[in-house]
Design a protein around this motif. Structure first.
Motif, PDB file in Angstrom:
ATOM      1  N   LEU A 173       0.861  -1.186   0.000  1.00  0.00           N
ATOM      2  CA  LEU A 173       0.000   0.000   0.000  1.00  0.00           C
ATOM      3  C   LEU A 173       0.894   1.230   0.000  1.00  0.00           C
ATOM      4  O   LEU A 173       1.944   1.242   0.676  1.00  0.00           O
ATOM      5  CB  LEU A 173      -0.912   0.048   1.227  1.00  0.00           C
ATOM      6  CG  LEU A 173      -1.947  -1.073   1.377  1.00  0.00           C
ATOM      7  CD1 LEU A 173      -1.381  -2.231   2.190  1.00  0.00           C
ATOM      8  CD2 LEU A 173      -3.212  -0.537   2.054  1.00  0.00           C
ATOM      9  N   PRO A 174       0.505   2.298  -0.701  1.00  0.00           N
ATOM     10  CA  PRO A 174       1.344   3.498  -0.720  1.00  0.00           C
ATOM     11  C   PRO A 174       1.231   4.354   0.541  1.00  0.00           C
ATOM     12  O   PRO A 174       2.002   5.288   0.709  1.00  0.00           O
ATOM     13  CB  PRO A 174       0.818   4.260  -1.944  1.00  0.00           C
ATOM     14  CG  PRO A 174      -0.598   3.813  -2.084  1.00  0.00           C
ATOM     15  CD  PRO A 174      -0.616   2.384  -1.643  1.00  0.00           C
ATOM     16  N   ARG A 175       0.306   4.030   1.428  1.00  0.00           N
ATOM     17  CA  ARG A 175       0.151   4.791   2.666  1.00  0.00           C
ATOM     18  C   ARG A 175       0.823   4.052   3.816  1.00  0.00           C
ATOM     19  O   ARG A 175       1.013   2.839   3.773  1.00  0.00           O
ATOM     20  CB  ARG A 175      -1.321   5.048   2.965  1.00  0.00           C
ATOM     21  CG  ARG A 175      -2.142   3.792   3.199  1.00  0.00           C
ATOM     22  CD  ARG A 175      -3.643   4.076   3.252  1.00  0.00           C
ATOM     23  NE  ARG A 175      -4.014   4.965   4.360  1.00  0.00           N
ATOM     24  CZ  ARG A 175      -5.254   5.389   4.592  1.00  0.00           C
ATOM     25  NH1 ARG A 175      -6.255   5.024   3.793  1.00  0.00           N
ATOM     26  NH2 ARG A 175      -5.516   6.179   5.625  1.00  0.00           N
ATOM     27  N   GLU A 176       1.164   4.784   4.865  1.00  0.00           N
ATOM     28  CA  GLU A 176       1.890   4.209   6.003  1.00  0.00           C
ATOM     29  C   GLU A 176       1.027   4.059   7.247  1.00  0.00           C
ATOM     30  O   GLU A 176       1.407   3.340   8.173  1.00  0.00           O
ATOM     31  CB  GLU A 176       3.119   5.073   6.311  1.00  0.00           C
ATOM     32  CG  GLU A 176       4.130   5.103   5.165  1.00  0.00           C
ATOM     33  CD  GLU A 176       5.303   6.017   5.450  1.00  0.00           C
ATOM     34  OE1 GLU A 176       5.080   7.094   6.057  1.00  0.00           O
ATOM     35  OE2 GLU A 176       6.438   5.666   5.081  1.00  0.00           O
ATOM     36  N   ASP A 177      -0.113   4.721   7.290  1.00  0.00           N
ATOM     37  CA  ASP A 177      -0.951   4.714   8.495  1.00  0.00           C
ATOM     38  C   ASP A 177      -1.935   3.545   8.468  1.00  0.00           C
ATOM     39  O   ASP A 177      -3.151   3.726   8.586  1.00  0.00           O
ATOM     40  CB  ASP A 177      -1.694   6.037   8.621  1.00  0.00           C
ATOM     41  CG  ASP A 177      -2.569   6.335   7.411  1.00  0.00           C
ATOM     42  OD1 ASP A 177      -2.260   5.850   6.305  1.00  0.00           O
ATOM     43  OD2 ASP A 177      -3.581   7.046   7.569  1.00  0.00           O
ATOM     44  N   VAL A 178      -1.409   2.347   8.304  1.00  0.00           N
ATOM     45  CA  VAL A 178      -2.245   1.145   8.245  1.00  0.00           C
ATOM     46  C   VAL A 178      -1.706   0.107   9.220  1.00  0.00           C
ATOM     47  O   VAL A 178      -0.560   0.187   9.680  1.00  0.00           O
ATOM     48  CB  VAL A 178      -2.294   0.549   6.816  1.00  0.00           C
ATOM     49  CG1 VAL A 178      -2.992   1.504   5.865  1.00  0.00           C
ATOM     50  CG2 VAL A 178      -0.886   0.223   6.318  1.00  0.00           C
ATOM     51  N   LYS A 179      -2.555  -0.882   9.504  1.00  0.00           N
ATOM     52  CA  LYS A 179      -2.131  -1.975  10.373  1.00  0.00           C
ATOM     53  C   LYS A 179      -2.860  -3.247   9.961  1.00  0.00           C
ATOM     54  O   LYS A 179      -3.889  -3.213   9.273  1.00  0.00           O
ATOM     55  CB  LYS A 179      -2.443  -1.657  11.837  1.00  0.00           C
ATOM     56  CG  LYS A 179      -3.923  -1.514  12.145  1.00  0.00           C
ATOM     57  CD  LYS A 179      -4.169  -1.219  13.621  1.00  0.00           C
ATOM     58  CE  LYS A 179      -5.664  -1.104  13.921  1.00  0.00           C
ATOM     59  NZ  LYS A 179      -5.919  -0.846  15.366  1.00  0.00           N
ATOM     60  N   ALA A 180      -2.336  -4.387  10.384  1.00  0.00           N
ATOM     61  CA  ALA A 180      -2.983  -5.665  10.121  1.00  0.00           C
ATOM     62  C   ALA A 180      -4.214  -5.804  10.996  1.00  0.00           C
ATOM     63  O   ALA A 180      -4.194  -5.467  12.182  1.00  0.00           O
ATOM     64  CB  ALA A 180      -2.013  -6.811  10.383  1.00  0.00           C
ATOM     65  N   GLY A 181      -5.308  -6.294  10.417  1.00  0.00           N
ATOM     66  CA  GLY A 181      -6.532  -6.523  11.161  1.00  0.00           C
ATOM     67  C   GLY A 181      -6.758  -8.002  11.426  1.00  0.00           C
ATOM     68  O   GLY A 181      -5.909  -8.844  11.103  1.00  0.00           O
ATOM     69  N   ALA A 182      -7.900  -8.321  11.984  1.00  0.00           N
ATOM     70  CA  ALA A 182      -8.227  -9.701  12.337  1.00  0.00           C
ATOM     71  C   ALA A 182      -8.862 -10.472  11.191  1.00  0.00           C
ATOM     72  O   ALA A 182      -9.135 -11.669  11.321  1.00  0.00           O
ATOM     73  CB  ALA A 182      -9.159  -9.723  13.550  1.00  0.00           C
ATOM     74  N   GLY A 183      -9.097  -9.809  10.052  1.00  0.00           N
ATOM     75  CA  GLY A 183      -9.684 -10.483   8.903  1.00  0.00           C
ATOM     76  C   GLY A 183      -8.812 -11.631   8.424  1.00  0.00           C
ATOM     77  O   GLY A 183      -7.584 -11.595   8.542  1.00  0.00           O
ATOM     78  N   MET A 184      -9.453 -12.651   7.868  1.00  0.00           N
ATOM     79  CA  MET A 184      -8.746 -13.853   7.423  1.00  0.00           C
ATOM     80  C   MET A 184      -8.365 -13.745   5.950  1.00  0.00           C
ATOM     81  O   MET A 184      -9.132 -13.259   5.121  1.00  0.00           O
ATOM     82  CB  MET A 184      -9.612 -15.090   7.631  1.00  0.00           C
ATOM     83  CG  MET A 184     -10.002 -15.357   9.076  1.00  0.00           C
ATOM     84  SD  MET A 184      -8.584 -15.812  10.110  1.00  0.00           S
ATOM     85  CE  MET A 184      -8.154 -17.409   9.389  1.00  0.00           C
ATOM     86  N   LEU A 185      -7.171 -14.224   5.639  1.00  0.00           N
ATOM     87  CA  LEU A 185      -6.713 -14.379   4.264  1.00  0.00           C
ATOM     88  C   LEU A 185      -6.738 -15.866   3.948  1.00  0.00           C
ATOM     89  O   LEU A 185      -6.155 -16.671   4.674  1.00  0.00           O
ATOM     90  CB  LEU A 185      -5.308 -13.791   4.110  1.00  0.00           C
ATOM     91  CG  LEU A 185      -4.694 -13.797   2.712  1.00  0.00           C
ATOM     92  CD1 LEU A 185      -3.887 -12.522   2.491  1.00  0.00           C
ATOM     93  CD2 LEU A 185      -3.800 -15.005   2.502  1.00  0.00           C
TER      94      LEU A 185
END
Length: 263
Positions: free
Chosen positions: A69-81
């Motif tokens: 992602l080009p943005r930095e203000d993100v985090k991993a969530g509890a959603g399943m891959l």
């Protein structure tokens, strides 16, 4: 090979700091590509790029999947891959906030320069068993695999939808279903993500097409009794350190490199 690339990158950065990744004029995390949409990052996650994908096909059977992602203000969530194949259905799933299998990091300088981005975040997903040669993969993502703020997250998508995350693996050569495995008391084995000294490295070496020779090379933390192969076979190696660093290069009859796979 990997070390040579790293050295070249260091020399480039030291010699010409002006080439450091930065956003070109008129571009930003909200508008990362020419002719691409502009996102409202206050209400939506924005651009999400995945690798391997249908355009950049995985060759040889690697063990990592990447989300950029080009943005930095993100985090991993509890959603399943969820990872599934056309022939066997779902083969593995993981919560994106499972830190044993998913690593969040800032994008490397070279990654940003390749994409002409000035910032970015990468999620590395480590598979328990490397990709299967000849398989077509579909990656499904539940909502909130990736989050920004309290209410912004990715939308649910299926890998077999048009434009979604799917790719095929070259089945003519490579490292098939590599895993680090640890012996159990009952004589069976369990796959481990973080190997330790004494664990085994197991995979099927596949030699095909124009490949005349496959050569195993080790930087650190692994050991193989035989390193040169001219025919496909099962290979068992030994982990000798906490961070194995090794690979296989495939050469044609004149010694030219056709492909390589690194772990």
């Amino acid at each position: 090979m990997k070390k040579l690339i790293a050295i070249c990158m260091v020399l480039m950065l030291c010699a010409a700091s002006a080439y450091a990744a930065e956003w070109p004029e008129g571009y930003s995390p909200a508008h990362p590509f020419e002719n691409g949409p502009e996102f409202d990052l206050e209400t939506e996650l924005g651009l999400v790029m995945c690798y391997p994908n249908a355009k950049y096909v995985e060759v040889g059977g690697g063990r990592l999947l990447f989300i950029y992602l080009p943005r930095e203000d993100v985090k991993a969530g509890a959603g399943m891959l969820h990872i599934r194949t056309a022939d066997q259905g779902e083969e593995w799933s993981v919560a994106m906030n499972d830190t044993e299998h998913v690593k969040q990091r800032a994008m490397y300088e070279q990654e940003m320069m390749d994409l002409m981005w000035g910032s970015g975040t990468c999620f590395e997903i480590t598979l328990p068993v490397s990709l299967r040669l000849g398989a077509t993969y579909y990656i499904d993502m539940d909502t909130y695999c990736i989050e920004a703020g309290e209410k912004i997250g990715n939308k649910q998508n299926k890998g077999d939808e048009v434009g979604a995350w799917q790719f095929a693996v070259d089945g003519t050569l490579g490292v098939n279903e590599m895993s680090y495995r640890r012996a159990k008391d009952d004589g069976s084995y369990e796959n481990v993500v973080k190997p330790a000294a004494g664990d085994e490295i197991r995979f099927d070496l596949v030699i095909g097409g124009d490949v005349a020779l496959a050569v195993l090379y080790v930087y650190d933390g692994a050991e193989f009794e035989v390193t040169n192969y001219t025919e496909s076979c099962e290979i068992i190696g030994t982990v000798t350190g906490e961070d194995p660093d090794w690979g296989v290069v495939f050469l044609d009859a004149t010694g030219n490199e056709i492909a390589y796979v690194e772990f």
